[in-house]
Enzyme design. Sequence first.
Site, PDB file in Angstrom:
ATOM      1  N   GLU A   1       1.147  -1.265  -0.192  1.00  0.00           N
ATOM      2  CA  GLU A   1      -0.020  -0.060   0.034  1.00  0.00           C
ATOM      3  C   GLU A   1       0.752   1.141  -0.276  1.00  0.00           C
ATOM      4  OE1 GLU A   1      -3.642   0.009   0.217  1.00  0.00           O
ATOM      5  OE2 GLU A   1      -2.945   2.555  -0.818  1.00  0.00           O
TER       6      GLU A   1
ATOM      7  N   ASP B   1       9.959   8.801 -10.466  1.00  0.00           N
ATOM      8  CA  ASP B   1       9.516   7.942  -9.540  1.00  0.00           C
ATOM      9  C   ASP B   1       7.716   8.344  -9.673  1.00  0.00           C
ATOM     10  OD1 ASP B   1       8.870   7.917  -5.990  1.00  0.00           O
ATOM     11  OD2 ASP B   1       6.893   9.129  -7.008  1.00  0.00           O
TER      12      ASP B   1
ATOM     13  N   ILE C   1      -2.529   7.573   0.459  1.00  0.00           N
ATOM     14  CA  ILE C   1      -3.325   7.325  -0.060  1.00  0.00           C
ATOM     15  C   ILE C   1      -3.991   6.119   0.154  1.00  0.00           C
ATOM     16  CG2 ILE C   1      -4.896   8.189  -1.933  1.00  0.00           C
ATOM     17  CD1 ILE C   1      -3.592  10.422  -2.024  1.00  0.00           C
TER      18      ILE C   1
ATOM     19  N   GLY D   1       6.199  11.266   3.524  1.00  0.00           N
ATOM     20  CA  GLY D   1       6.574  11.393   4.961  1.00  0.00           C
ATOM     21  C   GLY D   1       6.230  10.482   5.882  1.00  0.00           C
TER      22      GLY D   1
ATOM     23  N   LYS E   1       5.080   4.472  -9.902  1.00  0.00           N
ATOM     24  CA  LYS E   1       3.627   4.600  -9.023  1.00  0.00           C
ATOM     25  C   LYS E   1       2.525   4.254 -10.341  1.00  0.00           C
ATOM     26  CE  LYS E   1       5.211   7.557  -5.468  1.00  0.00           C
ATOM     27  NZ  LYS E   1       5.146   9.125  -5.942  1.00  0.00           N
TER      28      LYS E   1
ATOM     29  N   GLY F   1      13.746  21.350   1.899  1.00  0.00           N
ATOM     30  CA  GLY F   1      13.378  19.264   2.195  1.00  0.00           C
ATOM     31  C   GLY F   1      12.297  18.670   1.524  1.00  0.00           C
TER      32      GLY F   1
ATOM     33  N   VAL G   1       2.835   3.599  -3.398  1.00  0.00           N
ATOM     34  CA  VAL G   1       1.627   4.736  -4.177  1.00  0.00           C
ATOM     35  C   VAL G   1       1.357   5.310  -3.672  1.00  0.00           C
ATOM     36  CG1 VAL G   1       0.441   4.625  -6.343  1.00  0.00           C
ATOM     37  CG2 VAL G   1       1.518   2.302  -6.231  1.00  0.00           C
TER      38      VAL G   1
HETATM   39  N1  HSE Z   1       9.214  11.601  -3.277  1.00  0.00           N
HETATM   40  C1  HSE Z   1       8.056  10.834  -3.901  1.00  0.00           C
HETATM   41  C2  HSE Z   1       7.567  12.435  -3.227  1.00  0.00           C
HETATM   42  C3  HSE Z   1       7.315  10.546  -2.199  1.00  0.00           C
HETATM   43  O1  HSE Z   1       7.903  13.568  -4.040  1.00  0.00           O
HETATM   44  O2  HSE Z   1       6.560  11.987  -3.745  1.00  0.00           O
HETATM   45  C4  HSE Z   1       7.727   8.985  -2.930  1.00  0.00           C
HETATM   46  O3  HSE Z   1       7.560   8.370  -3.979  1.00  0.00           O
END
Ligand code: HSE
Length: 436
Positions: A129, A201, A136, A303, A205, A187, A132
């Site tokens: 889970e 990334d 959520i 996070g 997903k 950050g 992705v």
């Molecule tokens: N680096 C991704 C983002 C989070 O900025 O949404 C991890 O997949």
Amino acid sequence: MKQINIGLIGAGIVGGGVVKNLTRNSDLIAERLGIRLNLKWVCDKDESKTKGLPVPASVITPDAQRVLGDPDTHVIIELVGGTGFAKTVILDALSRGKVVVTANKALLAHHGEEIFAAATKHNTNIFYEASVCGGIPIIKALREGFVANHFPLIYGIVNGTCNYILSRMTAEGKDFNDVLAEAQKLGYAEADPTLDIEGGDSAHKATILASLAHGFWTGYDNTYVEGIKHVSQFDIQIARELGYTIKLLAIIKGGDAQPVEVRVHPTLIPHSHVLASVNGVFNAVAVRGDVVGDTMFYGRGAGADATSSAVISDLADAALNYKFGSIQRVPAFVAHRLNARLRTIDEVESRYYLRLTVADESGVIAKVATVLAEAGISIASVLQREAPEPKAPNSVPLIFMLHTAKDAAVRSAVEKIDRLPVIKQKTVVIRVESFE
Ligand code: HSE
């Protein structure tokens, strides 16, 4: 109360969040499940990561083999990340019949087929889970909540870093590089932001969502990817004048009798579309099911807390399956449509925004329109600015909005347009969607 023993491998930001939130809400979770989630091991070879975590010292180990080799540990949480050691950990755990929980999108996007086959072979299960959109619950929604549906359309903002950058560019009129540098300072973007800003990334997903939704491994290499580095402040302003907002979207269309297309790219969407108001680090995914209709999910995609919420929901599933003696009650992935076809980007149909940089002289629009007409591409509107774009002072911008056309046809027409002597810079091409 019965308990299930869990070994966590990889105590970074998300791992730390899992430890904290499992500890904090341990009684609530146990009451809800009727089984206790017992964190038996927390493993990281870097001791600075495990120091200070709210667990007894006897739980902490730097030795992953000790965790994997413990016959009383039923679930392994893999939060190592990457596609090397993490893959070894997962395959080792599955081969011992342990259930795996992972947040590792890159690993699943590249090696999902092999990993799910290993889970099936060893009569165990793997949950993902958190891979992705962080907090959520989109995987559970597709797998269980929407089990009655085909999914003709799934689309959304699945990368918080890119959404943060584009949102600030849109709100503050700043350039990409300036916002990226500030995001890194705060950050919100990694020191090496490549995977986020080049779209990788999001493509990880999209690959996972497409495979789960359509019942076959679509494959990372078949996901079309464009990042946001080339999205300029000028295009954001022109798009705004035309009634659109630019977002990096993952789009999965097709299925049932149709080929499936999986793509990630900057997209103009109407200001009135709900996704245009999803700003900052937030993610949002829209799912259209043939039974349920249109649905929308919104939340934090990254996070420690949001992602650990997803990891713990997977632990809850693993614990309930264990409690009722049915480890594969809901299989993590079912390949129910192995004969499905993919649609390549060449065959994808979309509307388009073209921004040409042209010499300000007579006949230019006619020349460009001729190339488009010869390709059978229909123009929806044309906008010429009197003032030059600041970065191309001796020419003027000319914007064409196109009606729906095939991607290959548009790209080939743009190549021809860019060879015209009146064209002063490479044409900017951005796809346009309204998802009606
Ligand atoms: N680096 C991704 C983002 C989070 O900025 O949404 C991890 O997949």
